[in-house]
Scaffold this motif. Structure first.
Motif, short mmCIF file in Angstrom:
data_model
loop_
_atom_site.label_atom_id
_atom_site.label_comp_id
_atom_site.label_asym_id
_atom_site.label_seq_id
_atom_site.Cartn_x
_atom_site.Cartn_y
_atom_site.Cartn_z
N UNK A 50 0.85 -1.18 0.00
CA UNK A 50 0.00 0.00 0.00
C UNK A 50 0.89 1.24 0.00
N UNK A 51 0.31 2.37 -0.36
CA UNK A 51 1.07 3.61 -0.30
C UNK A 51 0.18 4.74 0.17
N UNK A 52 0.82 5.74 0.75
CA UNK A 52 0.09 6.90 1.22
C UNK A 52 0.89 8.15 0.91
N UNK A 53 0.30 8.97 0.07
CA UNK A 53 0.90 10.25 -0.29
C UNK A 53 0.42 11.31 0.69
N UNK A 54 1.17 12.39 0.83
CA UNK A 54 0.76 13.46 1.76
C UNK A 54 -0.64 13.96 1.47
N UNK A 55 -1.47 13.99 2.51
CA UNK A 55 -2.82 14.50 2.37
C UNK A 55 -3.80 13.57 1.68
N UNK A 56 -3.37 12.35 1.41
CA UNK A 56 -4.25 11.39 0.71
C UNK A 56 -4.47 10.15 1.56
N UNK A 57 -5.50 9.39 1.21
CA UNK A 57 -5.78 8.14 1.88
C UNK A 57 -4.75 7.08 1.47
N UNK A 58 -4.54 6.13 2.37
CA UNK A 58 -3.68 4.99 2.03
C UNK A 58 -4.39 4.17 0.97
N UNK A 59 -3.67 3.77 -0.07
CA UNK A 59 -4.29 3.05 -1.18
C UNK A 59 -3.54 1.77 -1.51
N UNK A 60 -4.32 0.86 -2.07
CA UNK A 60 -3.79 -0.43 -2.50
C UNK A 60 -2.89 -0.26 -3.70
N UNK A 61 -1.77 -1.01 -3.70
CA UNK A 61 -0.84 -1.00 -4.83
C UNK A 61 -0.76 -2.39 -5.47
N UNK A 70 6.43 10.91 -10.85
CA UNK A 70 6.31 11.76 -9.66
C UNK A 70 5.07 11.43 -8.82
N UNK A 71 4.00 11.02 -9.46
CA UNK A 71 2.78 10.69 -8.72
C UNK A 71 2.89 9.39 -7.93
N UNK A 72 4.00 8.67 -8.11
CA UNK A 72 4.24 7.48 -7.29
C UNK A 72 4.86 7.85 -5.94
N UNK A 73 5.20 9.10 -5.77
CA UNK A 73 5.80 9.55 -4.51
C UNK A 73 4.84 9.30 -3.35
N UNK A 74 5.31 8.58 -2.34
CA UNK A 74 4.47 8.21 -1.19
C UNK A 74 5.31 7.43 -0.19
N UNK A 75 4.74 7.20 0.97
CA UNK A 75 5.29 6.21 1.89
C UNK A 75 4.65 4.88 1.52
N UNK A 76 5.48 3.89 1.30
CA UNK A 76 5.02 2.57 0.90
C UNK A 76 5.10 1.62 2.09
N UNK A 77 4.04 0.82 2.25
CA UNK A 77 3.93 -0.12 3.36
C UNK A 77 3.69 -1.53 2.82
N UNK A 78 4.31 -2.51 3.44
CA UNK A 78 3.85 -3.87 3.22
C UNK A 78 2.99 -4.28 4.41
N UNK A 79 2.08 -5.19 4.16
CA UNK A 79 1.14 -5.63 5.19
C UNK A 79 0.86 -7.10 4.98
N UNK A 80 0.45 -7.79 6.05
CA UNK A 80 0.17 -9.21 5.98
C UNK A 80 -1.22 -9.50 6.51
N UNK A 81 -1.89 -10.43 5.83
CA UNK A 81 -3.20 -10.89 6.25
C UNK A 81 -3.21 -12.41 6.26
N UNK A 97 -7.49 -6.69 -1.41
CA UNK A 97 -7.13 -5.34 -1.82
C UNK A 97 -7.58 -4.28 -0.83
N UNK A 98 -8.36 -4.66 0.16
CA UNK A 98 -8.89 -3.74 1.16
C UNK A 98 -7.92 -3.67 2.34
N UNK A 99 -7.44 -2.48 2.67
CA UNK A 99 -6.45 -2.37 3.73
C UNK A 99 -7.00 -2.83 5.08
N UNK A 100 -8.30 -2.78 5.26
CA UNK A 100 -8.89 -3.21 6.53
C UNK A 100 -8.76 -4.72 6.74
N UNK A 101 -8.46 -5.47 5.67
CA UNK A 101 -8.28 -6.92 5.78
C UNK A 101 -6.92 -7.29 6.34
#
Length: 124
Positions: free
Chosen positions: A37-48, A88-99, A106-110
């Protein structure tokens, strides 16, 4: 308990490539799905992207399909996100997550377990 350690971010020029890593330090269940997932400044965290541990099925967001790919490393508990043709629009903090799942999610809540995030900055 699962601990994720994501790394590999940096500052690059548009068109360059980066590879992010996600080390899964403990695995207390049979199978899991790794999401990116990634989260850009001022935006929601989104699935990648996502990949299933058991059979390597993958899924990608439309914005990165064809440029990014996720894979499992030789060490079964290491995963990668290869990012090519960065924009440039790929600029963000990128996170890995495990379920704990056999399915592509694809839902971060999972996702229950998260890495600390790694910054990717793409300069124009």
């Amino acid at each position: 308990q699962v601990v994720l350690d994501d790394s590999g971010g940096g500052v690059v020029q548009a068109g360059d490539s980066l590879r992010l890593s996600c080390a899964v330090h403990r695995r207390d269940f049979i199978s899991f799905t790794i999401g990116w997932f990634r989260q850009a400044p001022g935006k929601e965290r989104e699935f990648v992207a996502a990949i299933t541990w058991n059979d390597g099925r993958t899924a990608y967001a439309d914005s990165v399909r064809g440029r990014f790919s996720t894979s499992r490393g030789g060490a079964a508990n290491t995963f990668y996100l290869q990012m090519n043709s960065l924009k440039p629009e790929d600029t963000a903090v990128y996170f890995c997550a495990a379920a704990m799942s056999y399915s592509i999610l694809t839902d971060l809540d999972e996702y229950k377990f998260w890495g600390q995030g790694t910054q990717v900055t793409v300069l124009s």
